[in-house]
Design a protein around this motif. Sequence first.
Motif, mmCIF file in Angstrom:
data_model
loop_
_atom_site.group_PDB
_atom_site.id
_atom_site.type_symbol
_atom_site.label_atom_id
_atom_site.label_comp_id
_atom_site.label_asym_id
_atom_site.label_seq_id
_atom_site.Cartn_x
_atom_site.Cartn_y
_atom_site.Cartn_z
ATOM 1 N N UNK A 240 44.491 65.994 48.663
ATOM 2 C CA UNK A 240 44.722 66.999 49.453
ATOM 3 C C UNK A 240 45.877 68.044 49.924
ATOM 4 N N UNK A 241 45.187 69.243 49.942
ATOM 5 C CA UNK A 241 46.401 69.721 50.415
ATOM 6 C C UNK A 241 47.046 70.763 49.222
ATOM 7 N N UNK B 173 37.619 68.572 47.699
ATOM 8 C CA UNK B 173 39.084 66.912 47.796
ATOM 9 C C UNK B 173 39.294 66.023 47.782
ATOM 10 N N UNK B 174 39.890 64.852 47.109
ATOM 11 C CA UNK B 174 40.049 63.699 47.817
ATOM 12 C C UNK B 174 40.312 62.719 49.040
ATOM 13 N N UNK B 175 39.801 62.280 49.270
ATOM 14 C CA UNK B 175 40.253 61.800 50.911
ATOM 15 C C UNK B 175 41.227 61.344 51.255
ATOM 16 N N UNK B 176 41.839 61.075 49.773
ATOM 17 C CA UNK B 176 43.207 60.134 50.049
ATOM 18 C C UNK B 176 43.537 60.366 48.291
ATOM 19 N N UNK B 177 45.374 60.884 48.589
ATOM 20 C CA UNK B 177 45.690 61.475 47.468
ATOM 21 C C UNK B 177 46.284 59.995 47.266
ATOM 22 N N UNK C 204 37.751 57.028 42.435
ATOM 23 C CA UNK C 204 37.389 57.452 43.108
ATOM 24 C C UNK C 204 37.196 58.961 43.051
ATOM 25 N N UNK C 205 37.651 59.856 42.411
ATOM 26 C CA UNK C 205 37.931 61.164 41.779
ATOM 27 C C UNK C 205 36.520 61.292 41.447
#
Length: 192
Positions: free
Chosen positions: A60-61, A73-77, A83-84
């Motif tokens: 993200x970002x 974008x991954x939902x959570x860094x 998960x990616x």
Amino acid sequence: MVAVRDSDPLAGVVLAGGESRRMGRDKATMRHPSCALSMVEHTVAVLAQRCAAVFVIAAPGQVLPPLDAEVLRDEVRGLGPLPATGLGLRAAAAAGFERAFVGAVDMPYLTAELIDTLAGAGAGDADIVLPCDGRDHYLAAVYRTALAGRIATLTAAGRRGMRALAHAVVTHRVVMPPTAALMNVNCETDLA
């Protein structure tokens, strides 16, 4: 040029959103050691030689250069590569692909020939085809896109390691000698 069997085209998934703690800076935007491209641009270019569509999984970002790929974008860094990988496999499945080559952005010497070798060894019931040169290389492997559901189940149970997935499904290991194509970089000295 996409050289993989036309009847079974591959998608490509580039994992580019890692935290790069040991490197101390974003590996995806670092300059490739032997050309003017960034690592992510180079990796996308290699995968595009053999994959009919390429997806880049970013944090993200995370700022990336313009790419000839779909950026997701991954939902959570910071949750790691499993998960990616699931996100990339879901996108590839939604685009109609049954298999995808998943590669890490920090492999500067990855080759289209390695992708060919793994894709060609993927016959039969294997869910994952990965290279093994004395150790398993989970982030340079061909995965069935249908594994996205299994990945979601594993991550929901708190299991985020690639090994957990490989142990839960049919995994075919392609034994090969050590090769620069499988080398990843974790610090500046790895680029020397």
